[in-house]
Scaffold this motif. Sequence first.
Motif, PDB file in Angstrom:
ATOM      1  N   THR A  28       0.767  -1.326  -0.136  1.00  0.00           N
ATOM      2  CA  THR A  28       0.273  -0.089  -0.036  1.00  0.00           C
ATOM      3  C   THR A  28       0.964   1.208   0.159  1.00  0.00           C
ATOM      4  OG1 THR A  28      -1.943   1.225   1.014  1.00  0.00           O
ATOM      5  CG2 THR A  28      -0.215   0.086   2.617  1.00  0.00           C
ATOM      6  N   SER A  61      -2.842  -0.560   6.734  1.00  0.00           N
ATOM      7  CA  SER A  61      -1.757  -1.278   6.916  1.00  0.00           C
ATOM      8  C   SER A  61      -1.722  -1.508   8.480  1.00  0.00           C
ATOM      9  CB  SER A  61      -0.489  -0.280   6.759  1.00  0.00           C
ATOM     10  OG  SER A  61      -0.315   1.005   7.396  1.00  0.00           O
ATOM     11  N   VAL A  63       4.330  -5.509   5.674  1.00  0.00           N
ATOM     12  CA  VAL A  63       3.714  -4.597   4.630  1.00  0.00           C
ATOM     13  C   VAL A  63       4.896  -3.863   3.870  1.00  0.00           C
ATOM     14  CG1 VAL A  63       2.392  -2.354   4.585  1.00  0.00           C
ATOM     15  CG2 VAL A  63       1.743  -4.046   6.383  1.00  0.00           C
ATOM     16  N   PHE A  69       5.665  -0.464   1.938  1.00  0.00           N
ATOM     17  CA  PHE A  69       4.875   0.838   1.403  1.00  0.00           C
ATOM     18  C   PHE A  69       5.571   1.400   0.141  1.00  0.00           C
ATOM     19  CE2 PHE A  69       4.572   0.276   5.852  1.00  0.00           C
ATOM     20  CZ  PHE A  69       3.100   0.773   6.092  1.00  0.00           C
TER      21      PHE A  69
END
Length: 855
Positions: free
Chosen positions: A760, A766, A776, A778
């Motif tokens: 994301t 998240s 995660v 980014f």
Amino acid sequence: MLSKVKRILRRKFELYDLKLNKENLVMQFKLDNFIIFNNKDFYLKLNGSNISYSFKKISQNIVEAQVDTRFLNNNNTFDFYYKSKKLWLVMSKEVDDVFEINDRIYIGKVDKSLMLNKYKTDYNLFGQWENASIRQLNEEYISFEFETNLDSIILLNSTRQIEIPVFNNKMSLSKIQTEVEDQQYYVYLVFDGKMYSSHFVNRDETYYLMMNYEWLNNRLFISTSHYEVPSLKVSSMLNEVSLNINVKIEDKLFDNNYQFSSFAIIDSDLTNLEYLPSTDVKGNLNGSLIIDTFETLNKKKLLMVFYNTLKGNKIYCLLDSKNKVNITDYYSFEGQIYQLNLKKENGITITSTKPKFRAGVNAVNDQVLSIYFEPSKIYERFQYYLTFEERASQNSYHIAIERGERDIEIPYDKLETLKTLPKNVVDIFISIFDNQDLIRKEKIKFKEEVYKKDSYLTLRKKEINDKKVYYMFTLTPFKNIKVESFEITDKQYQILENGKKSDKIWLIGERTDTAQDNGIQLFKWLQDNTDVEVYYVIDELSEDFKRIKHLQNIIIFGSQKHYEVAAKANVLISTHDLENILPYKTARGFWGYENTVKIFLQHGVLGRKNVEYHKQYYDLPFHLFDVTSNSEKYKIVVNQLGYQPKDVAVTGLPRFDNLPLNPDKKVKKILIMPTWRDWLNSDYAFNNSEYMQQYLNLINDKELETLLDKYNVEVNFYPHYRAQEFFKYHLDNVPGRIQYIELGEKTVQELLIEHDLLITDYSSISFDFSYMNKPVIFFHFDVERFFRKGILRPIEETFIGKIAYNKNELIDNIERAIKSNDITQNTDISGLFSYVDHKNSERVYKAILSKIDEL
């Protein structure tokens, strides 16, 4: 005279030199107008805290401070004080703005304070790449003359950080420039996930359009080519949307090998090059610029294009003129009037803006709206209206007006005909028409009033048939004036009037049309674990209603049952504003709303984008504000949003109760889920955006496709609901392993649970992934622009995981995650979550009970 003397005598504290000396950051300052500088009166702070440093005087007006580099974080702000007063720091033009500290690169910038921020990349610095050289291949591409293939180059200065992919050691020069202006960059080279400072042995020169690129040592120097003419004349033809350009050339053009080819225009970011119809009659050059053929209305530059007959290539120059050029004209584009300006600004610059338009509200009561309206003279021949437009349907009603101040009688009978919903909003505009064609439409502001979400400026009650209708003038967050209204039948009125509030009856909701978040999770938990009489309200036309309608105590928004519950529920709980769960205006005087217990459940973890839940925006603020950690409580809700500590409960989010806490250790399914960009306010803006291009490039990347095939990994792409229709149009040929998921196919929580790795950008989903101990990555290719309005907490506090700033970094991180034997996080997340368990709803319930007892 006195102010002039003060300016002359004002103390000046200038950053004179900034460098590294072994393990210290060495700062030298030049002093002006300090009669006696006492070392004991000087001190500095780093990120608001006192730190140890060494200090010495170099000469009468030069002092030096040294700070151990171990004190440095990713983002550092140095403030300097003398005799307890903060010094206003300025920076000498000679000071470098890029620094190599340990194995990282920092960008230096001075704006009253010294800011030293780490360049946003996961790459570590591995010394210098010796003997770099460059060769120009054609008008656009250059080649790096290395034995190994580069991944990318990085260009850095204090205002810009650009990373440009390199394929087979070939790179497009068009990717470098973001503005037509002179620039200077430090050059870094990326190979195999490692970054090296460059060293160009020879002075290499390359060219693209009118931009000149000089590569020397570890720098890239960019300059622009200009061609100055003795005189430039620009005129417009009557009744035509075009400009005629005339230039007379008296001297030879460079040499005999060059011929004038044409005039051209280009956007200031070096896109949308357009050649203009041009003629050359014995040095009398003419060109025609037809305005309504513009592809964009961006700032444009006027070019002269020459042809080299010897080499067979084109030469581009910014057109400049010795004579004064300052021209204003008007034209129409897609039904709107624009003001066209030509002026000398690094060559001849063409800008387009809408003509001046002054309008606003002087006063308002329940009978009259007093406005002022002063449009540009260009609009004199058109017709002016005050337009009332229902937000849901865009049904509208127009009242003819004239320029100047005017009192408008509120047309309540006409507003009634616009309504398509019992509870609705009517926006108010000034509209300008050319007969039937709308050429300008602007909302009007009431700048003198204070914005409150749960209040109103005026109230008018009307009886219409068997209904009571309530009209209120209110403000938007931008202080635009609007009309809110709701209607109730006599029966509904009697229900509300005769209702008796009970602390045992609770009403819960999210947005009017959703049931996917903390609201529905808390509702289910309360039904299963307490004796509270709890109800969940939702629009019956929403997709989520179909999923939950079988549950007990689900009520339809605006139904009779909704009014019955609203009349009795004394505890109101929502993930958004309480406007979403009540059938009437949330304000004083409406059936005891001011006495109800108001709970803000939240719909995410705060700390990134600014939010509009500040206590000052409410006449009747929330009694209880639920958060996930002490850091969120004090740093955000107390210190920034203005709530008292006793009104903020560290409970965690109820939706976390449904998340598994023991994830798989291998990556088999990846979810790509970007959030929205508020600047994408039109189809054109989206389709021509970096946002769309970055994600399309990622999804269609051959290297990523090969990687997914090799490891048998599935990828699902679920864009923000506002971006779905745009991406869907472009995703007909998505590689087989990357699936597009449409809105409504699954809930967000279902998607998060079934995937192993999340990609994301800035979305708060998240946090759910981090809560599950899943990784995660980014994707922050536009981080400066996204947080241009500010960020609530430092990036490192809330972005738990790897951060990639370009596609190459992102794919590298995806590959590392796929190859990992254990993808679970090894990160301390106590700053985000005070609790990681399945008791969040229970804590919320207990916090609400405590608040009820307190009140």
